[in-house]
Design a protein around this motif. Structure first.
Motif, PDB file in Angstrom:
ATOM      1  N   ALA A  34      33.343  72.022 -29.531  1.00 15.15           N
ATOM      2  CA  ALA A  34      31.879  72.000 -29.456  1.00 15.15           C
ATOM      3  C   ALA A  34      31.381  70.559 -29.426  1.00 15.15           C
ATOM      4  O   ALA A  34      30.519  70.198 -28.625  1.00 15.15           O
ATOM      5  CB  ALA A  34      31.283  72.748 -30.648  1.00 15.15           C
ATOM      6  N   GLY A  35      31.925  69.716 -30.287  1.00 17.12           N
ATOM      7  CA  GLY A  35      31.536  68.309 -30.304  1.00 17.12           C
ATOM      8  C   GLY A  35      31.886  67.598 -29.011  1.00 17.12           C
ATOM      9  O   GLY A  35      31.110  66.782 -28.511  1.00 17.12           O
ATOM     10  N   LEU A  36      33.054  67.931 -28.439  1.00 14.10           N
ATOM     11  CA  LEU A  36      33.453  67.298 -27.187  1.00 14.10           C
ATOM     12  C   LEU A  36      32.516  67.694 -26.045  1.00 14.10           C
ATOM     13  O   LEU A  36      32.096  66.851 -25.252  1.00 14.10           O
ATOM     14  CB  LEU A  36      34.896  67.676 -26.844  1.00 14.10           C
ATOM     15  N   LEU A  37      32.145  68.965 -25.959  1.00 12.56           N
ATOM     16  CA  LEU A  37      31.244  69.403 -24.898  1.00 12.56           C
ATOM     17  C   LEU A  37      29.848  68.801 -25.054  1.00 12.56           C
ATOM     18  O   LEU A  37      29.206  68.447 -24.063  1.00 12.56           O
ATOM     19  CB  LEU A  37      31.169  70.928 -24.851  1.00 12.56           C
ATOM     20  N   VAL A  38      29.377  68.674 -26.293  1.00  9.48           N
ATOM     21  CA  VAL A  38      28.064  68.065 -26.524  1.00  9.48           C
ATOM     22  C   VAL A  38      28.108  66.583 -26.145  1.00  9.48           C
ATOM     23  O   VAL A  38      27.163  66.059 -25.545  1.00  9.48           O
ATOM     24  CB  VAL A  38      27.609  68.281 -27.986  1.00  9.48           C
ATOM     25  N   LEU A  39      29.214  65.911 -26.465  1.00 13.54           N
ATOM     26  CA  LEU A  39      29.363  64.503 -26.047  1.00 13.54           C
ATOM     27  C   LEU A  39      29.397  64.381 -24.525  1.00 13.54           C
ATOM     28  O   LEU A  39      28.771  63.486 -23.946  1.00 13.54           O
ATOM     29  CB  LEU A  39      30.646  63.919 -26.630  1.00 13.54           C
ATOM     30  N   LEU A  40      30.118  65.265 -23.865  1.00 11.39           N
ATOM     31  CA  LEU A  40      30.200  65.222 -22.404  1.00 11.39           C
ATOM     32  C   LEU A  40      28.869  65.568 -21.747  1.00 11.39           C
ATOM     33  O   LEU A  40      28.592  65.122 -20.633  1.00 11.39           O
ATOM     34  CB  LEU A  40      31.289  66.173 -21.906  1.00 11.39           C
ATOM     35  N   ALA A  41      28.043  66.356 -22.403  1.00 14.01           N
ATOM     36  CA  ALA A  41      26.740  66.728 -21.853  1.00 14.01           C
ATOM     37  C   ALA A  41      25.823  65.521 -21.737  1.00 14.01           C
ATOM     38  O   ALA A  41      24.933  65.493 -20.874  1.00 14.01           O
ATOM     39  CB  ALA A  41      26.085  67.806 -22.723  1.00 14.01           C
ATOM     40  N   ALA A  42      26.027  64.539 -22.581  1.00 12.89           N
ATOM     41  CA  ALA A  42      25.163  63.361 -22.555  1.00 12.89           C
ATOM     42  C   ALA A  42      25.367  62.525 -21.298  1.00 12.89           C
ATOM     43  O   ALA A  42      24.427  61.880 -20.826  1.00 12.89           O
ATOM     44  CB  ALA A  42      25.414  62.509 -23.802  1.00 12.89           C
ATOM     45  N   ALA A  43      26.568  62.538 -20.737  1.00 20.89           N
ATOM     46  CA  ALA A  43      26.872  61.674 -19.585  1.00 20.89           C
ATOM     47  C   ALA A  43      26.001  61.968 -18.363  1.00 20.89           C
ATOM     48  O   ALA A  43      25.351  61.053 -17.846  1.00 20.89           O
ATOM     49  CB  ALA A  43      28.351  61.760 -19.240  1.00 20.89           C
ATOM     50  N   ILE A  78      24.868  62.437 -28.070  1.00 24.58           N
ATOM     51  CA  ILE A  78      26.052  61.685 -28.495  1.00 24.58           C
ATOM     52  C   ILE A  78      26.167  61.685 -30.018  1.00 24.58           C
ATOM     53  O   ILE A  78      27.240  61.902 -30.580  1.00 24.58           O
ATOM     54  CB  ILE A  78      26.010  60.248 -27.935  1.00 24.58           C
ATOM     55  N   VAL A  79      25.052  61.462 -30.698  1.00 27.51           N
ATOM     56  CA  VAL A  79      25.057  61.476 -32.167  1.00 27.51           C
ATOM     57  C   VAL A  79      25.417  62.869 -32.684  1.00 27.51           C
ATOM     58  O   VAL A  79      26.216  63.004 -33.620  1.00 27.51           O
ATOM     59  CB  VAL A  79      23.684  61.013 -32.712  1.00 27.51           C
ATOM     60  N   LEU A  80      24.865  63.917 -32.064  1.00 21.25           N
ATOM     61  CA  LEU A  80      25.170  65.276 -32.506  1.00 21.25           C
ATOM     62  C   LEU A  80      26.636  65.620 -32.289  1.00 21.25           C
ATOM     63  O   LEU A  80      27.254  66.287 -33.124  1.00 21.25           O
ATOM     64  CB  LEU A  80      24.282  66.284 -31.770  1.00 21.25           C
ATOM     65  N   GLY A  81      27.211  65.180 -31.165  1.00 20.16           N
ATOM     66  CA  GLY A  81      28.636  65.414 -30.934  1.00 20.16           C
ATOM     67  C   GLY A  81      29.499  64.731 -31.983  1.00 20.16           C
ATOM     68  O   GLY A  81      30.471  65.308 -32.478  1.00 20.16           O
ATOM     69  N   LEU A  84      29.188  66.661 -35.242  1.00 17.27           N
ATOM     70  CA  LEU A  84      29.985  67.894 -35.241  1.00 17.27           C
ATOM     71  C   LEU A  84      31.441  67.601 -35.574  1.00 17.27           C
ATOM     72  O   LEU A  84      32.119  68.419 -36.201  1.00 17.27           O
ATOM     73  CB  LEU A  84      29.891  68.591 -33.885  1.00 17.27           C
ATOM     74  N   TRP A  85      31.941  66.434 -35.171  1.00 25.30           N
ATOM     75  CA  TRP A  85      33.318  66.081 -35.486  1.00 25.30           C
ATOM     76  C   TRP A  85      33.485  65.618 -36.925  1.00 25.30           C
ATOM     77  O   TRP A  85      34.457  65.963 -37.572  1.00 25.30           O
ATOM     78  CB  TRP A  85      33.800  64.971 -34.577  1.00 25.30           C
ATOM     79  N   PHE A  86      32.549  64.823 -37.427  1.00 30.08           N
ATOM     80  CA  PHE A  86      32.753  64.181 -38.724  1.00 30.08           C
ATOM     81  C   PHE A  86      31.958  64.801 -39.866  1.00 30.08           C
ATOM     82  O   PHE A  86      32.214  64.486 -41.016  1.00 30.08           O
ATOM     83  CB  PHE A  86      32.452  62.681 -38.607  1.00 30.08           C
ATOM     84  N   GLN A  87      30.993  65.664 -39.576  1.00 33.16           N
ATOM     85  CA  GLN A  87      30.233  66.393 -40.593  1.00 33.16           C
ATOM     86  C   GLN A  87      30.107  67.855 -40.161  1.00 33.16           C
ATOM     87  O   GLN A  87      29.026  68.314 -39.786  1.00 33.16           O
ATOM     88  CB  GLN A  87      28.839  65.785 -40.773  1.00 33.16           C
ATOM     89  N   PRO A  88      31.181  68.635 -40.194  1.00 32.83           N
ATOM     90  CA  PRO A  88      31.118  70.009 -39.688  1.00 32.83           C
ATOM     91  C   PRO A  88      30.212  70.927 -40.503  1.00 32.83           C
ATOM     92  O   PRO A  88      29.901  72.026 -40.052  1.00 32.83           O
ATOM     93  CB  PRO A  88      32.570  70.482 -39.733  1.00 32.83           C
ATOM     94  N   LEU A 120      26.732  72.103 -20.287  1.00 30.93           N
ATOM     95  CA  LEU A 120      27.646  71.572 -21.295  1.00 30.93           C
ATOM     96  C   LEU A 120      27.010  71.561 -22.687  1.00 30.93           C
ATOM     97  O   LEU A 120      27.657  71.907 -23.677  1.00 30.93           O
ATOM     98  CB  LEU A 120      28.097  70.165 -20.912  1.00 30.93           C
ATOM     99  N   ALA A 121      25.731  71.164 -22.764  1.00 29.44           N
ATOM    100  CA  ALA A 121      25.051  71.132 -24.066  1.00 29.44           C
ATOM    101  C   ALA A 121      24.876  72.543 -24.630  1.00 29.44           C
ATOM    102  O   ALA A 121      25.080  72.768 -25.824  1.00 29.44           O
ATOM    103  CB  ALA A 121      23.695  70.443 -23.939  1.00 29.44           C
ATOM    104  N   ALA A 122      24.510  73.494 -23.774  1.00 35.26           N
ATOM    105  CA  ALA A 122      24.331  74.871 -24.249  1.00 35.26           C
ATOM    106  C   ALA A 122      25.662  75.477 -24.684  1.00 35.26           C
ATOM    107  O   ALA A 122      25.741  76.142 -25.727  1.00 35.26           O
ATOM    108  CB  ALA A 122      23.688  75.721 -23.158  1.00 35.26           C
ATOM    109  N   THR A 123      26.717  75.242 -23.915  1.00 36.01           N
ATOM    110  CA  THR A 123      28.026  75.780 -24.280  1.00 36.01           C
ATOM    111  C   THR A 123      28.541  75.147 -25.570  1.00 36.01           C
ATOM    112  O   THR A 123      29.044  75.846 -26.457  1.00 36.01           O
ATOM    113  CB  THR A 123      29.035  75.552 -23.142  1.00 36.01           C
ATOM    114  N   GLY A 124      28.412  73.829 -25.689  1.00 33.17           N
ATOM    115  CA  GLY A 124      28.832  73.158 -26.917  1.00 33.17           C
ATOM    116  C   GLY A 124      28.011  73.598 -28.120  1.00 33.17           C
ATOM    117  O   GLY A 124      28.544  73.795 -29.211  1.00 33.17           O
ATOM    118  N   GLY A 125      26.697  73.755 -27.935  1.00 32.40           N
ATOM    119  CA  GLY A 125      25.853  74.223 -29.033  1.00 32.40           C
ATOM    120  C   GLY A 125      26.206  75.638 -29.463  1.00 32.40           C
ATOM    121  O   GLY A 125      26.246  75.948 -30.661  1.00 32.40           O
TER     122      GLY A 125
END
Length: 155
Positions: A34-43, A78-81, A84-88, A120-125
């Motif tokens: 989820a964090g990876l997809l949210v990070l990729l959505a920002a690009a 990017i911050v949310l991704g 998600l990795w460091f504060q689940p 990507l953001a919707a899928t990661g969310g």
């Protein structure tokens, strides 16, 4: 000479194998994908409003007035991704905000990075909302929890 005393995986004690095993253990305790997809959505959300394409002497500029809005949305994703990795623990909040920002990027950022960023953001969310920590209190393979009287609760 027999191979009875030989280790099954001769390179399992290497630094690479240990790092891979540690990364796998870390990844399984948080909503990693989820964090990876949210990070990729920002690009695409950040990139397309500032995109300039040159075809010979023809220059196509995708710059819009929504550039600042897309930058804010992309940096927030990017911050949310990262969160998600460091504060689940905040996965529900981060998932809801990622979905909201993905939909919000549709009118602000060239249809949400031409729908790639929005998807990507919707899928990661949604993955962040669906993820839950593993219950380590129950023994492996247990069907239900044990009630106060010792009866199994198979609900």
């Amino acid at each position: 000479m027999t191979s009875a005393g030989a280790p099954a995986h001769p390179h399992s004690d290497s630094g690479y194998a240990n790092a891979r095993r540690a990364f796998r253990a870390w990844r399984r305790t948080r909503p990693f994908w989820a964090g990876l997809l949210v990070l990729l959505a920002a690009a695409p959300i950040i990139y397309f409003p500032y995109f300039n394409l040159s075809l010979g002497a023809l220059s196509v500029a995708m710059s819009t007035t929504g550039g600042a809005g897309s930058l804010i949305i992309g940096l927030t994703l990017i911050v949310l991704g990262g969160l998600l990795w460091f504060q689940p623990v905040i996965r529900f909040f981060a998932g809801c905000v990622a979905i909201f920002l993905g939909v919000l990027s549709l009118p602000i950022s060239n249809f949400g990075g031409f729908f790639f960023g929005t998807l990507l953001a919707a899928t990661g969310g949604l993955l962040a909302l669906a993820w839950g920590p593993v219950d380590t209190d129950r023994p492996h393979g247990a069907v239900g929890s044990v009630g106060s009287e010792g009866e199994a609760d198979h609900g």
